[in-house]
Scaffold this motif. Structure first.
Motif, PDB file in Angstrom:
ATOM      1  N   GLN A   1       0.851  -1.193   0.000  1.00  0.00           N
ATOM      2  CA  GLN A   1       0.000   0.000   0.000  1.00  0.00           C
ATOM      3  C   GLN A   1       0.885   1.242   0.000  1.00  0.00           C
ATOM      4  OE1 GLN A   1      -2.719  -0.102   3.296  1.00  0.00           O
ATOM      5  NE2 GLN A   1      -3.824  -1.865   2.499  1.00  0.00           N
ATOM      6  N   VAL A   2       0.663   2.137  -0.956  1.00  0.00           N
ATOM      7  CA  VAL A   2       1.397   3.395  -1.043  1.00  0.00           C
ATOM      8  C   VAL A   2       0.545   4.468  -0.387  1.00  0.00           C
ATOM      9  CG1 VAL A   2       2.450   5.081  -2.590  1.00  0.00           C
ATOM     10  CG2 VAL A   2       2.535   2.634  -3.154  1.00  0.00           C
ATOM     11  N   ARG A   3       1.135   5.127   0.614  1.00  0.00           N
ATOM     12  CA  ARG A   3       0.392   6.087   1.440  1.00  0.00           C
ATOM     13  C   ARG A   3       1.165   7.389   1.582  1.00  0.00           C
ATOM     14  NH1 ARG A   3      -1.117   2.318   6.658  1.00  0.00           N
ATOM     15  NH2 ARG A   3      -2.162   0.658   5.521  1.00  0.00           N
ATOM     16  N   PRO A   4       0.487   8.438   2.037  1.00  0.00           N
ATOM     17  CA  PRO A   4       1.201   9.695   2.307  1.00  0.00           C
ATOM     18  C   PRO A   4       2.146   9.541   3.499  1.00  0.00           C
ATOM     19  CG  PRO A   4      -1.194  10.029   2.319  1.00  0.00           C
ATOM     20  CD  PRO A   4      -0.959   8.561   2.260  1.00  0.00           C
ATOM     21  N   ARG A   5       3.188  10.338   3.513  1.00  0.00           N
ATOM     22  CA  ARG A   5       4.051  10.465   4.690  1.00  0.00           C
ATOM     23  C   ARG A   5       3.455  11.564   5.563  1.00  0.00           C
ATOM     24  NH1 ARG A   5       8.842  12.572   4.202  1.00  0.00           N
ATOM     25  NH2 ARG A   5       9.525  11.560   6.121  1.00  0.00           N
ATOM     26  N   SER A   6       3.332  11.313   6.842  1.00  0.00           N
ATOM     27  CA  SER A   6       2.686  12.285   7.725  1.00  0.00           C
ATOM     28  C   SER A   6       3.446  13.609   7.772  1.00  0.00           C
ATOM     29  CB  SER A   6       2.512  11.715   9.133  1.00  0.00           C
ATOM     30  OG  SER A   6       3.765  11.352   9.681  1.00  0.00           O
ATOM     31  N   GLY A   7       4.769  13.561   7.817  1.00  0.00           N
ATOM     32  CA  GLY A   7       5.553  14.799   7.856  1.00  0.00           C
ATOM     33  C   GLY A   7       5.377  15.623   6.601  1.00  0.00           C
ATOM     34  N   MET A   8       5.367  14.963   5.446  1.00  0.00           N
ATOM     35  CA  MET A   8       5.174  15.667   4.175  1.00  0.00           C
ATOM     36  C   MET A   8       3.784  16.285   4.124  1.00  0.00           C
ATOM     37  SD  MET A   8       6.549  16.393   1.161  1.00  0.00           S
ATOM     38  CE  MET A   8       7.788  15.227   0.663  1.00  0.00           C
ATOM     39  N   SER A   9       2.782  15.565   4.601  1.00  0.00           N
ATOM     40  CA  SER A   9       1.411  16.088   4.591  1.00  0.00           C
ATOM     41  C   SER A   9       1.262  17.271   5.542  1.00  0.00           C
ATOM     42  CB  SER A   9       0.420  14.993   4.971  1.00  0.00           C
ATOM     43  OG  SER A   9       0.393  13.991   3.987  1.00  0.00           O
ATOM     44  N   LEU A  10       1.984  17.254   6.653  1.00  0.00           N
ATOM     45  CA  LEU A  10       1.913  18.349   7.622  1.00  0.00           C
ATOM     46  C   LEU A  10       2.596  19.599   7.097  1.00  0.00           C
ATOM     47  CD1 LEU A  10       1.220  19.387  10.484  1.00  0.00           C
ATOM     48  CD2 LEU A  10       3.449  18.485  11.211  1.00  0.00           C
ATOM     49  N   LYS A  11       3.738  19.437   6.451  1.00  0.00           N
ATOM     50  CA  LYS A  11       4.575  20.575   6.057  1.00  0.00           C
ATOM     51  C   LYS A  11       4.258  21.133   4.676  1.00  0.00           C
ATOM     52  CE  LYS A  11       8.304  18.734   8.841  1.00  0.00           C
ATOM     53  NZ  LYS A  11       9.543  17.966   8.814  1.00  0.00           N
TER      54      LYS A  11
ATOM     55  N   ILE B   1       8.860  10.869  -0.632  1.00  0.00           N
ATOM     56  CA  ILE B   1       7.584  11.446  -1.057  1.00  0.00           C
ATOM     57  C   ILE B   1       6.360  10.662  -0.613  1.00  0.00           C
ATOM     58  CG2 ILE B   1       8.529  12.686  -3.023  1.00  0.00           C
ATOM     59  CD1 ILE B   1       7.556  10.299  -4.783  1.00  0.00           C
ATOM     60  N   ALA B   2       6.556   9.418  -0.197  1.00  0.00           N
ATOM     61  CA  ALA B   2       5.428   8.580   0.225  1.00  0.00           C
ATOM     62  C   ALA B   2       5.996   7.478   1.117  1.00  0.00           C
ATOM     63  CB  ALA B   2       4.713   7.976  -0.983  1.00  0.00           C
ATOM     64  N   GLN B   3       5.095   6.720   1.704  1.00  0.00           N
ATOM     65  CA  GLN B   3       5.522   5.541   2.444  1.00  0.00           C
ATOM     66  C   GLN B   3       4.738   4.342   1.930  1.00  0.00           C
ATOM     67  OE1 GLN B   3       4.522   5.124   6.628  1.00  0.00           O
ATOM     68  NE2 GLN B   3       2.953   6.695   6.439  1.00  0.00           N
ATOM     69  N   ALA B   4       5.273   3.164   2.192  1.00  0.00           N
ATOM     70  CA  ALA B   4       4.619   1.933   1.750  1.00  0.00           C
ATOM     71  C   ALA B   4       4.501   0.981   2.927  1.00  0.00           C
ATOM     72  CB  ALA B   4       5.407   1.284   0.621  1.00  0.00           C
ATOM     73  N   VAL B   5       3.411   0.227   2.932  1.00  0.00           N
ATOM     74  CA  VAL B   5       3.128  -0.752   3.978  1.00  0.00           C
ATOM     75  C   VAL B   5       2.761  -2.059   3.301  1.00  0.00           C
ATOM     76  CG1 VAL B   5       1.557  -1.352   5.873  1.00  0.00           C
ATOM     77  CG2 VAL B   5       2.319   1.013   5.595  1.00  0.00           C
TER      78      VAL B   5
END
Length: 140
Positions: free
Chosen positions: A58-68, A108-112
């Motif tokens: 699963q490709v998801r947003p990175r929380s730090g990138m979404s915050l900043k 740019i993203a994170q994966a799980v």
């Protein structure tokens, strides 16, 4: 669990977990990209994965990138199926009013890695429930 990775680009970053116990690992851009306000672009990671059968990435947003920033992963979570052997790319969207500059190597993203259950669909009458067909804000 071992997951095979193929580096498709010499500058691709092999992912790793930042901390023990992390669910996700970061995906980095293999090119510098500018996203204008309202623009959506496909950004390569330079990586292909040998995802075990019965799992998905699963490709998801990175929380730090979404915050900043106003960078969003447009189809979050994006699913990479176990039978897909091509490059994993991120659909990035600038939801803000200023350009976003992504440098080569930026995370740019994170994966799980997640388990996937396969269903056998059987046509039948549905069970009754208190909710029934109520939806779209019916619990307000």
């Amino acid at each position: 669990m071992k997951v095979g990775i193929k580096r498709l680009h010499k500058d691709a970053n092999i992912p790793k977990y930042a901390y023990e116990g992390d669910a996700g690992f970061d995906l980095a851009a293999i090119e510098s990209v500018t996203l204008s306000p309202g623009e959506t672009k496909l950004i390569g990671t330079g990586l292909a994965f040998n995802i075990p059968s019965g799992y998905e990435l699963q490709v998801r947003p990175r929380s730090g990138m979404s915050l900043k920033t106003k960078l969003r992963v447009a189809n979050a979570p994006g699913t990479v199926d176990s039978n897909f052997k091509g490059e994993v790319k991120v659909i990035a969207e600038n939801t803000g009013h200023r350009p976003i500059f992504i440098e080569k190597g930026d995370r740019i993203a994170q994966a799980v890695l997640s388990i996937v259950f396969t269903a056998e669909f059987v046509e039948e009458e549905l069970n009754d429930s208190e909710r029934g067909e109520k939806g779209f804000g019916s619990s307000n």
